[in-house]
Design a protein around this motif. Structure first.
Motif, short mmCIF file in Angstrom:
data_model
loop_
_atom_site.label_atom_id
_atom_site.label_comp_id
_atom_site.label_asym_id
_atom_site.label_seq_id
_atom_site.Cartn_x
_atom_site.Cartn_y
_atom_site.Cartn_z
N THR A 130 21.63 -13.29 62.71
CA THR A 130 22.37 -12.03 62.43
C THR A 130 22.16 -11.06 63.34
OG1 THR A 130 20.52 -11.73 60.93
CG2 THR A 130 22.36 -12.77 59.78
N VAL A 131 21.41 -11.07 64.35
CA VAL A 131 21.05 -9.92 65.28
C VAL A 131 22.27 -9.44 66.01
CG1 VAL A 131 20.72 -11.40 67.18
CG2 VAL A 131 19.46 -9.17 66.89
N GLY A 132 23.34 -10.10 65.89
CA GLY A 132 24.42 -9.66 66.76
C GLY A 132 25.51 -8.84 65.63
N LEU A 133 24.88 -8.87 64.42
CA LEU A 133 25.80 -8.20 63.34
C LEU A 133 26.20 -6.70 63.76
CD1 LEU A 133 26.68 -7.70 60.31
CD2 LEU A 133 24.38 -7.07 60.04
N ASP A 134 27.42 -6.22 63.57
CA ASP A 134 27.78 -4.89 63.59
C ASP A 134 27.39 -4.31 62.19
OD1 ASP A 134 29.02 -2.60 63.78
OD2 ASP A 134 30.59 -3.15 65.01
N THR A 135 26.55 -3.34 62.11
CA THR A 135 26.24 -2.93 60.82
C THR A 135 27.31 -1.97 60.27
OG1 THR A 135 24.74 -1.23 62.03
CG2 THR A 135 23.58 -2.89 61.39
N GLU A 136 28.34 -1.81 61.23
CA GLU A 136 29.37 -0.95 60.56
C GLU A 136 30.39 -1.83 59.70
OE1 GLU A 136 29.63 2.47 60.65
OE2 GLU A 136 27.70 2.60 61.73
N TYR A 137 30.21 -3.25 60.18
CA TYR A 137 31.62 -4.14 59.65
C TYR A 137 30.59 -5.29 59.14
CZ TYR A 137 34.47 -0.77 61.66
OH TYR A 137 35.08 0.43 62.20
N ALA A 138 29.76 -5.35 58.31
CA ALA A 138 29.08 -6.66 58.15
C ALA A 138 29.99 -7.74 57.44
CB ALA A 138 28.08 -6.37 56.85
N GLY A 139 29.62 -8.99 57.43
CA GLY A 139 30.46 -9.98 56.98
C GLY A 139 30.61 -10.02 55.58
N LEU A 140 29.52 -9.56 54.76
CA LEU A 140 29.46 -9.75 53.29
C LEU A 140 29.74 -8.53 52.87
CD1 LEU A 140 26.50 -12.22 53.11
CD2 LEU A 140 28.83 -12.74 52.85
N PRO A 141 30.03 -8.20 51.71
CA PRO A 141 30.04 -6.94 50.94
C PRO A 141 28.63 -6.51 50.57
CG PRO A 141 30.93 -8.61 49.29
CD PRO A 141 30.62 -9.37 50.67
N VAL A 142 28.14 -5.55 51.33
CA VAL A 142 26.76 -5.16 51.11
C VAL A 142 26.79 -3.81 51.34
CG1 VAL A 142 25.79 -7.22 52.22
CG2 VAL A 142 26.26 -5.30 53.69
N CYS A 143 25.65 -3.07 50.81
CA CYS A 143 25.33 -1.45 51.14
C CYS A 143 23.95 -1.55 51.59
CB CYS A 143 25.61 -0.72 49.86
SG CYS A 143 24.52 -0.97 48.36
N TRP A 144 23.67 -0.65 52.47
CA TRP A 144 22.51 -0.43 52.99
C TRP A 144 21.76 1.01 52.45
CZ3 TRP A 144 25.82 -2.71 56.59
CH2 TRP A 144 25.31 -3.90 57.19
N ARG A 145 20.30 1.01 52.40
CA ARG A 145 19.61 2.33 52.11
C ARG A 145 18.69 2.31 53.14
NH1 ARG A 145 16.46 3.58 46.44
NH2 ARG A 145 15.72 5.56 47.12
N VAL A 146 18.38 3.57 54.01
CA VAL A 146 17.47 3.45 54.96
C VAL A 146 16.56 4.79 54.78
CG1 VAL A 146 17.09 4.02 57.47
CG2 VAL A 146 18.87 2.69 56.99
N ILE B 7 16.91 -1.25 53.15
CA ILE B 7 17.28 -2.33 52.13
C ILE B 7 18.73 -2.70 52.15
CG2 ILE B 7 17.12 -2.55 49.59
CD1 ILE B 7 15.03 0.00 49.95
N CYS B 8 19.11 -4.10 51.95
CA CYS B 8 20.55 -4.42 52.11
C CYS B 8 20.86 -5.10 50.71
CB CYS B 8 20.75 -5.49 53.30
SG CYS B 8 22.32 -5.90 53.64
N LYS B 9 21.85 -4.50 50.05
CA LYS B 9 21.84 -4.95 48.96
C LYS B 9 23.40 -5.68 48.77
CE LYS B 9 22.80 -3.06 44.02
NZ LYS B 9 22.43 -2.04 43.32
N ALA B 10 23.40 -6.87 48.19
CA ALA B 10 24.77 -7.30 47.79
C ALA B 10 25.47 -6.54 47.02
CB ALA B 10 24.55 -8.92 47.52
N ILE B 11 26.77 -6.63 47.13
CA ILE B 11 27.75 -5.81 46.18
C ILE B 11 28.28 -6.92 45.46
CG2 ILE B 11 29.70 -4.17 45.99
CD1 ILE B 11 28.78 -2.99 48.49
N THR B 12 28.39 -6.90 44.08
CA THR B 12 28.95 -7.93 43.26
C THR B 12 29.90 -7.17 42.42
OG1 THR B 12 27.16 -7.76 41.50
CG2 THR B 12 27.08 -9.33 43.18
N GLU B 13 30.90 -7.84 41.70
CA GLU B 13 31.69 -7.24 40.71
C GLU B 13 31.06 -6.33 39.57
OE1 GLU B 13 34.43 -10.35 39.10
OE2 GLU B 13 35.31 -10.65 40.97
N ALA B 14 29.82 -7.03 39.48
CA ALA B 14 28.95 -6.39 38.36
C ALA B 14 28.48 -4.82 38.82
CB ALA B 14 27.93 -7.17 37.74
N GLY B 15 28.47 -4.63 40.01
CA GLY B 15 27.80 -3.21 40.84
C GLY B 15 26.77 -3.64 41.73
#
Length: 229
Positions: free
Chosen positions: A194-210, A221-229
Motif C-alpha cells: 500500500t506504500v503507493g497509495l494516494d492518500t487523497e484517493y484511497a481505494g476503500l472508504p476510510v477517514c484519517w486522523r493525524v 489513525i485510519c478508520k473504515a467507514i461503514t453504513e453504521a458510521g
C-alpha cells in the motif's frame, strides 16, 4: 474512537544508568509482565532486545486497560506512563485473539476492534467500533527524500514542495507517511502493498486522523467507514 499513548521509557535502562534506576526498572518490568495475558507474556519472552521487549510489554498493558475499560468510542487521547497504567489495572484479563488472512490480530469475543503501533519510546493503541489501523513514527531529520520521490503521488509531492522550510517539509513527509502506514495496518496487507497509495484517493472508504502528539512524533489513525458510521 479511543486513543492510548504509553511511554515505556521507565522500562528501559542502560549500563550507564544509576544502579538504583536499573533496579527500579527491573522491578517495574516484573510488575508489568505479571499484568499481561498469556499470549503477550509469551511474545515478550520470545523477543531478544530490551527495547523490543519493553514495547511488547507496553502493548500488552494497553490492551489490558482497553479491555478493562470497554470504551472503544470515547473520542479522547489518553497519554500514560507505565507507572500510571499499572495503578489503573486491577488484575490480568485473559484475551483471546483472532487473525485475518494477513495475520492482523483482533479480539475474538468483542464487538469492537483494535490496532497497535510503536516507535521510539511510545506505544499507541487505538480502539473503535469500526476496523481501524494506526501508525506512530518518531520524526527524525531526513537525509534525502528518496521514499517520497519513489512512492508519493504527484499531489503528495506537490504538497511537500510547497513547504517553506526544511522543518515543515519533514513534518509534511511524516504526515503523509503515517497515513500510508495506518492504511496498511487497517487492511492488514502491509506497507509493501500500500506504500503507493494516494492518500487523497484511497481505494476503500476510510477517514484519517493525524495527531502531532506526543512531541516529536506523528500518529495517524485510519478508520473504515461503514453504513453504521
Amino acid at each position: 474512537m479511543q486513543v492510548y499513548l504509553l511511554s515505556v521509557k521507565e522500562l528501559v535502562y542502560s549500563p550507564d544508568d544509576n544502579p538504583m534506576n536499573a533496579v527500579l526498572a527491573v522491578r517495574l518490568r516484573q510488575r508489568a509482565i505479571k499484568m499481561l495475558d498469556e499470549h503477550r507474556r509469551e511474545k515478550v519472552n520470545n523477543l531478544k532486545t530490551e527495547v523490543a521487549q519493553s514495547q511488547a510489554i507496553g502493548a500488552g498493558l494497553l490492551l489490558q486497560l482497553a479491555v478493562q475499560n470497554e470504551r472503544p468510542d470515547n473520542d479522547e487521547v489518553m497519554e500514560l506512563s507505565v507507572s500510571e497504567i499499572l495503578e489503573k489495572l486491577h488484575e490480568p484479563i485473559q484475551i483471546d485473539y483472532v487473525y485475518d488472512i494477513y495475520g492482523k490480530p483482533d479480539f475474538a469475543d468483542a464487538s469492537w476492534h483494535f490496532n497497535l503501533s510503536h516507535s521510539g519510546e511510545y506505544v499507541c493503541l487505538v480502539t473503535d467500533n469500526n476496523p481501524v489501523g494506526v501508525d506512530i513514527q518518531q520524526m527524525r531529520p531526513l537525509k534525502n527524500y528518496h521514499l517520497a520521490e519513489r512512492f508519493f503521488s504527484e499531489k503528495e509531492l506537490a504538497k511537500m514542495e510547497s513547504c517553506i522550510n526544511e522543518g515543515e517539509k519533514v513534518e509534511c513527509f511524516y504526515d503523509i507517511w503515517v497515513k500510508k502506514e495506518s492504511y496498511a495496518k487497517l487492511t492488514g496487507e502491509g506497507i509493501g502493498k500500500t506504500v503507493g497509495l494516494d492518500t487523497e484517493y484511497a481505494g476503500l472508504p476510510v477517514c484519517w486522523r493525524v495527531l502531532d502528539e506526543p512531541e516529536g512524533y506523528r500518529v495517524a489513525i485510519c478508520k473504515a467507514i461503514t453504513e453504521a458510521g
